[in-house]
Motif scaffolding. Structure first.
Motif, PDB file in Angstrom:
ATOM      1  N   LYS A  59       0.828  -1.207   0.000  1.00  0.00           N
ATOM      2  CA  LYS A  59       0.000   0.000   0.000  1.00  0.00           C
ATOM      3  C   LYS A  59       0.863   1.258   0.000  1.00  0.00           C
ATOM      4  N   ILE A  62       2.168   1.704  -3.500  1.00  0.00           N
ATOM      5  CA  ILE A  62       1.132   2.276  -4.369  1.00  0.00           C
ATOM      6  C   ILE A  62       1.035   3.781  -4.177  1.00  0.00           C
ATOM      7  N   ILE A  75       1.023   0.759 -12.229  1.00  0.00           N
ATOM      8  CA  ILE A  75       0.998   0.432 -10.801  1.00  0.00           C
ATOM      9  C   ILE A  75       0.334  -0.920 -10.575  1.00  0.00           C
ATOM     10  N   GLU A  76      -0.766  -1.152 -11.272  1.00  0.00           N
ATOM     11  CA  GLU A  76      -1.485  -2.419 -11.151  1.00  0.00           C
ATOM     12  C   GLU A  76      -0.604  -3.606 -11.548  1.00  0.00           C
ATOM     13  N   VAL A  79       2.059  -4.182  -8.767  1.00  0.00           N
ATOM     14  CA  VAL A  79       1.463  -4.720  -7.543  1.00  0.00           C
ATOM     15  C   VAL A  79       1.032  -6.174  -7.730  1.00  0.00           C
TER      16      VAL A  79
END
Length: 333
Positions: A59, A62, A75-76, A79
């Motif tokens: 988190k 992000i 970012i996705e 992650v």
């Protein structure tokens, strides 16, 4: 990382869903200025007790990448790759070693049968997370860094030939289809850029298009050639709706979406007898290839495509077709 730095990161994370990148940067600056002479004792905060938690650190990662204005899609990808690896290894992110990463990549390729290119992307996504964690001093050593680059397979660069373009133009049944084809060939936009464009973004007098790249979060200028200008005007003049969108769905008079655009292009291709998988991205590559073969400088092509790195343009987009190769061979051999 000291308690003050952890506190700043925690505040930025809490606000990252409500503030944009510019506001987050302002907030970070204010926090650092106001807290510069303050000392935060360990017993006054419980933030440090969560640092070892994988979900918590992701988190924070992000929030940091949002602050850097990285695209949501990127970012996705980072992650997802990191979460999958940590879940598979069932270890804390701090305990992951270089051998763990090597083992995970080997198992990933073996069980999923992915290509070297896909495997290289997974390594790159993991590297993004661990480079950040190392730079922020959450870990002492980046476990991905010692791993050698994965040799990738060179794919043949695909683009539409002049004959295929002519056939697709002839196969168009509506003004919108013709306008769409020529607009893509003239601007080389991404599909996300195309679907977000409004009529006001086009200056027909200057023959310019103001394009916002959701991927790089930056504006650039595209240009309309004669065909694109004419057919786009014909299409817009034929519309009777009040939508601000440049291209709309004919059924609902609403902004056209990605799925509809891709399906429409493939339908035109099938009618034209083009066997390639035709997408907006293929038109983007065709746009770059046509410019390159016409003698356009690669730096100019990079700017027109909106690439941050010229290596991306050279590696994946601009290509010399066989006709040009044969012509140069006959001229020089």
């Amino acid at each position: 990382m000291d308690n003050k730095e952890t506190m700043i990161k925690e505040i930025l994370f809490d606000m990252s869903m409500k503030l944009g990148s510019c506001e987050l940067q302002i907030l970070e600056n204010v926090l650092r200025i106001k807290l510069r002479k303050c000392r935060i004792e360990e017993e006054n905060t419980e933030l440090s007790t969560y640092v070892d938690d994988n979900d918590y650190i992701i988190k924070l990662f992000i929030a940091n990448k949002r602050l850097e204005n990285l695209s949501p899609k990127s970012i996705e990808q980072y992650v997802k790759a990191t979460r999958n690896m940590l879940c598979y290894m069932n270890k804390n992110y701090k305990d992951i070693t270089t051998n763990d990463i090597k083992y995970y990549l080997a198992m990933y390729q073996q069980t999923r049968g992915v290509t070297q290119n896909t495997l290289a992307n997974i390594k790159r996504f993991l590297s993004a997370f661990y480079t950040w964690a190392s730079d922020e001093e959450y870990i002492e050593k980046n476990p991905v860094r010692p791993i050698k680059a994965i040799k990738q397979q060179t794919k043949k660069k695909e683009f539409l030939t002049k004959e295929e373009i002519v056939n697709m133009r002839d196969a168009c049944k509506t003004l919108r289809e013709t306008a769409l084809l020529d607009f893509l060939l003239s601007t080389g936009v991404r599909v996300s850029e195309l679907t977000s464009l409004n009529i006001k973004d086009v200056d027909f007098t200057k023959e310019e298009v103001n394009i916002y790249a959701t991927k790089t979060r930056a504006y650039r200028t595209g240009y309309l050639n004669e065909n694109a200008k004419k057919h786009l005007l014909d299409y817009l003049n034929s519309r009777e709706d009040d939508s601000e969108a440049l291209f709309i769905s004919t059924r609902e008079n609403k902004r056209i979406n990605t799925q509809r655009v891709q399906k429409e292009l493939q339908n035109i291709a099938e009618r034209a007898g083009v066997t390639k998988h035709v997408t907006v991205h293929l038109f983007r590559k065709t746009f770059a290839t046509n410019l390159y073969n016409a003698g356009c400088d690669i730096v100019i092509i990079k700017e027109l495509l909106g690439h941050a790195n010229i290596a991306t343009t050279e590696k994946h987009y601009a290509s010399v077709n066989q006709v040009e190769i044969r012509r140069e061979h006959m001229r020089c051999a």
